[in-house]
Write a protein that holds these residues in place. Structure first.
Motif, PDB file in Angstrom:
ATOM      1  N   GLY A   1       0.817  -1.218   0.000  1.00  0.00           N
ATOM      2  CA  GLY A   1       0.000   0.000   0.000  1.00  0.00           C
ATOM      3  C   GLY A   1       0.841   1.253   0.000  1.00  0.00           C
ATOM      4  O   GLY A   1       0.903   1.994   0.979  1.00  0.00           O
ATOM      5  N   SER A   2       1.498   1.516  -1.109  1.00  0.00           N
ATOM      6  CA  SER A   2       2.347   2.701  -1.241  1.00  0.00           C
ATOM      7  C   SER A   2       1.485   3.957  -1.424  1.00  0.00           C
ATOM      8  O   SER A   2       0.271   3.895  -1.618  1.00  0.00           O
ATOM      9  CB  SER A   2       3.259   2.546  -2.452  1.00  0.00           C
ATOM     10  N   HIS A   3       2.141   5.113  -1.396  1.00  0.00           N
ATOM     11  CA  HIS A   3       1.424   6.376  -1.611  1.00  0.00           C
ATOM     12  C   HIS A   3       0.752   6.392  -2.978  1.00  0.00           C
ATOM     13  O   HIS A   3      -0.415   6.797  -3.104  1.00  0.00           O
ATOM     14  CB  HIS A   3       2.405   7.548  -1.499  1.00  0.00           C
ATOM     15  N   GLU A   4       1.462   5.941  -3.977  1.00  0.00           N
ATOM     16  CA  GLU A   4       0.897   5.956  -5.332  1.00  0.00           C
ATOM     17  C   GLU A   4      -0.300   5.014  -5.433  1.00  0.00           C
ATOM     18  O   GLU A   4      -1.306   5.330  -6.083  1.00  0.00           O
ATOM     19  CB  GLU A   4       1.962   5.554  -6.350  1.00  0.00           C
ATOM     20  N   PHE A   5      -0.197   3.855  -4.778  1.00  0.00           N
ATOM     21  CA  PHE A   5      -1.306   2.907  -4.804  1.00  0.00           C
ATOM     22  C   PHE A   5      -2.561   3.533  -4.199  1.00  0.00           C
ATOM     23  O   PHE A   5      -3.641   3.524  -4.794  1.00  0.00           O
ATOM     24  CB  PHE A   5      -0.931   1.633  -4.039  1.00  0.00           C
ATOM     25  N   TYR A   6      -2.431   4.080  -2.998  1.00  0.00           N
ATOM     26  CA  TYR A   6      -3.607   4.598  -2.307  1.00  0.00           C
ATOM     27  C   TYR A   6      -4.100   5.913  -2.883  1.00  0.00           C
ATOM     28  O   TYR A   6      -5.303   6.200  -2.847  1.00  0.00           O
ATOM     29  CB  TYR A   6      -3.321   4.744  -0.816  1.00  0.00           C
ATOM     30  N   LEU A   7      -3.205   6.721  -3.407  1.00  0.00           N
ATOM     31  CA  LEU A   7      -3.646   7.960  -4.042  1.00  0.00           C
ATOM     32  C   LEU A   7      -4.538   7.636  -5.232  1.00  0.00           C
ATOM     33  O   LEU A   7      -5.623   8.219  -5.402  1.00  0.00           O
ATOM     34  CB  LEU A   7      -2.438   8.788  -4.489  1.00  0.00           C
ATOM     35  N   GLY A   8      -4.090   6.684  -6.060  1.00  0.00           N
ATOM     36  CA  GLY A   8      -4.911   6.270  -7.199  1.00  0.00           C
ATOM     37  C   GLY A   8      -6.210   5.637  -6.751  1.00  0.00           C
ATOM     38  O   GLY A   8      -7.283   5.932  -7.307  1.00  0.00           O
ATOM     39  N   TYR A   9      -6.136   4.775  -5.739  1.00  0.00           N
ATOM     40  CA  TYR A   9      -7.348   4.094  -5.283  1.00  0.00           C
ATOM     41  C   TYR A   9      -8.354   5.096  -4.705  1.00  0.00           C
ATOM     42  O   TYR A   9      -9.556   5.033  -5.000  1.00  0.00           O
ATOM     43  CB  TYR A   9      -7.011   3.036  -4.223  1.00  0.00           C
ATOM     44  N   ALA A  10      -7.873   6.029  -3.913  1.00  0.00           N
ATOM     45  CA  ALA A  10      -8.766   7.010  -3.296  1.00  0.00           C
ATOM     46  C   ALA A  10      -9.446   7.876  -4.346  1.00  0.00           C
ATOM     47  O   ALA A  10     -10.658   8.121  -4.276  1.00  0.00           O
ATOM     48  CB  ALA A  10      -7.983   7.873  -2.313  1.00  0.00           C
ATOM     49  N   LEU A  11      -8.687   8.347  -5.327  1.00  0.00           N
ATOM     50  CA  LEU A  11      -9.263   9.203  -6.356  1.00  0.00           C
ATOM     51  C   LEU A  11     -10.292   8.449  -7.199  1.00  0.00           C
ATOM     52  O   LEU A  11     -11.369   8.970  -7.512  1.00  0.00           O
ATOM     53  CB  LEU A  11      -8.162   9.766  -7.248  1.00  0.00           C
ATOM     54  N   LYS A  12      -9.983   7.228  -7.543  1.00  0.00           N
ATOM     55  CA  LYS A  12     -10.880   6.454  -8.400  1.00  0.00           C
ATOM     56  C   LYS A  12     -12.151   6.032  -7.674  1.00  0.00           C
ATOM     57  O   LYS A  12     -13.218   5.933  -8.284  1.00  0.00           O
ATOM     58  CB  LYS A  12     -10.158   5.214  -8.929  1.00  0.00           C
ATOM     59  N   ASN A  13     -12.050   5.809  -6.358  1.00  0.00           N
ATOM     60  CA  ASN A  13     -13.166   5.236  -5.615  1.00  0.00           C
ATOM     61  C   ASN A  13     -13.802   6.202  -4.627  1.00  0.00           C
ATOM     62  O   ASN A  13     -14.597   5.786  -3.778  1.00  0.00           O
ATOM     63  CB  ASN A  13     -12.687   3.976  -4.882  1.00  0.00           C
ATOM     64  N   ASN A  14     -13.461   7.472  -4.745  1.00  0.00           N
ATOM     65  CA  ASN A  14     -14.074   8.509  -3.906  1.00  0.00           C
ATOM     66  C   ASN A  14     -13.855   8.232  -2.425  1.00  0.00           C
ATOM     67  O   ASN A  14     -14.777   8.319  -1.609  1.00  0.00           O
ATOM     68  CB  ASN A  14     -15.568   8.648  -4.208  1.00  0.00           C
ATOM     69  N   LYS A  15     -12.628   7.894  -2.047  1.00  0.00           N
ATOM     70  CA  LYS A  15     -12.247   7.713  -0.657  1.00  0.00           C
ATOM     71  C   LYS A  15     -11.227   8.781  -0.280  1.00  0.00           C
ATOM     72  O   LYS A  15     -10.577   9.366  -1.146  1.00  0.00           O
ATOM     73  CB  LYS A  15     -11.645   6.320  -0.431  1.00  0.00           C
ATOM     74  N   LEU A  16     -11.097   9.025   1.008  1.00  0.00           N
ATOM     75  CA  LEU A  16     -10.086   9.975   1.436  1.00  0.00           C
ATOM     76  C   LEU A  16      -8.721   9.302   1.464  1.00  0.00           C
ATOM     77  O   LEU A  16      -8.597   8.145   1.859  1.00  0.00           O
ATOM     78  CB  LEU A  16     -10.402  10.499   2.845  1.00  0.00           C
TER      79      LEU A  16
END
Length: 417
Positions: free
Chosen positions: A239-254
């Motif tokens: 769960g790197s920064h890039e992984f979660y940044l992309g996941y949050a933006l795509k899935n409307n999460k913080l």
């Protein structure tokens, strides 16, 4: 000079720059800080069959008086809150459930196991935030959880996170204030992996399942938290920064940024404005890394001031959810909460007492001389006098006066543990 006299002197100094200090203090009162409960007991929790700390988490020191029961932990939190100006929140981990002596594994946790916390929060006018505890458990011994190749282990942690979201929803409904439920997992490898993609595919699939049920954001707000490396995951974190940044933006999460979870040359303050361009909100866990993610008590250092400035000057006080995350067992734990939280609030006050609009104008005009001169001069403006007045008005000790309260509490309560 009295506190009132100091405040009047400071007001005049700031008013020359168009800063209404009374309005600043009224605004500051509205900013809640989410105070982490785990400073009070060294991230121990109250599970019947508790496991040793794992997942790259370590607490050093053996200062006497740590909380041993939920009642003691809440008592200590109340003491700290009485020394901190403003109305705030308390952040819980799943391991702080109260199961009445019954062994309840984490995938079976329910809102009823947190009823005492909710009653206490109501009595004290507090909001609650939440975190699934995806570490310090037999099913996390090899450092893999939501990305584990064993589907049964993955299923356990998925169900734990689903249960945690329901607990967060319960907090929000009961307290009338949305709970931030944040997911962090320690998954990674000590040495360089031969396959970085497959664990991330599994983590993404696990998160998709966790978030499959829609929960009204009036009650529960979902966040995901990244990390660069940890003890036992020095070479690769799923769960790197890039992984979660992309996941949050795509899935409307913080996307939650922990100030200790990046390379020492990276600063979270520099990320805030960039991320707010694409996200309506983001969340912070403010800590103080010393060479690594060591979670030292927050001090009023340059980076803390810069984080506060980025939030304030970009009018993002209602967009950035500020929480704390440190744990130091080498000092009095109530003092640790008090020092760290007061410093976070001090940093916000400092940022509100800077002529940010004027400094922005100077930058746009290319007047870097005046900009630098004023930034430096405002570092010694009488912001401390405003802080003293704010504490006095909010009914908490001024200056270091709170330390005597902590020492008295140590003698009357902590020394007997």
């Amino acid at each position: 000079m009295t506190v009132q006299e100091g405040y009047q002197y400071a007001k005049k100094a700031y008013e020359k720059w168009g800063i209404n200090v009374d309005e600043v203090l009224n605004k500051l009162k509205q900013v809640p800080i989410s105070i982490h409960c785990w400073q009070g007991d060294d991230v121990g929790g109250f599970e019947v069959n508790a496991s040793e700390l794992s997942g790259g988490i370590d607490v050093t020191g053996n200062y006497p008086g740590k909380a041993r029961t939920p009642e003691e932990l809440r008592q200590d939190l109340e003491k700290a809150l009485s020394l901190i100006p403003g109305k705030h929140r308390v952040n819980l981990h799943a391991i702080y459930a109260e199961t009445g002596g019954e062994a309840v594994d984490r995938d079976q946790l329910e809102p009823k196991h947190f009823e005492n916390w909710v009653k206490w929060a109501k009595d004290n006018g507090l909001g609650l935030d939440f975190n699934p505890t995806v570490f310090s458990h037999p099913k996390a011994e090899d450092g893999l959880t939501l990305s584990h190749p064993d589907p049964e282990i993955r299923e356990f942690w998925i169900n734990h996170c689903i249960a945690s979201r329901k607990i967060g929803e319960y907090f929000g409904k009961e307290l009338g204030s949305a709970c931030l439920t944040n997911i962090w997992v320690p998954d990674g490898y000590k040495d360089v992996p031969s396959d970085r993609l497959t664990p991330r595919i599994r983590l993404k699939d696990s998160l998709d399942r966790i978030f499959a049920e829609e929960i009204d954001e009036a009650y529960n707000i979902d966040a995901v938290e990244s990390k660069l490396f940890g003890i036992g995951s020095e070479s690769y974190v799923v769960g790197s920064h890039e992984f979660y940044l992309g996941y949050a933006l795509k899935n409307n999460k913080l996307c939650l940024l922990d100030t200790g979870h990046y390379h020492p040359t990276e600063t979270v303050s520099n990320k805030i404005s960039a991320m707010l361009l694409y996200s309506d909100k983001l969340a912070l866990h403010v800590s103080r890394p010393v060479r690594w993610d060591s979670d030292h008590v927050v001090t009023l250092d340059d980076e803390l001031r810069e984080i506060a400035l980025e939030i304030v000057r970009n009018d993002a006080l209602d967009k950035v959810m500020i929480g704390l995350d440190f744990f130091d067992a080498s000092i009095n734990r109530v003092a640790a909460w008090t020092i760290g939280t007061r410093n976070m609030i001090k940093a916000l006050l400092y940022a509100m007492l800077v002529p940010n609009d004027h400094l922005k104008k100077l930058q746009e005009e290319g007047n870097f001389t005046d900009r630098l001169a004023l930034i430096e001069e405002f570092k010694t403006y009488p912001f401390g006098a405003v802080w003293d007045y704010y504490c006095d008005q909010m009914g908490v000790p001024v200056k270091e006066g709170w330390l005597e309260d902590v020492k008295a509490y140590e003698q009357s309560a902590l020394a007997n543990r």
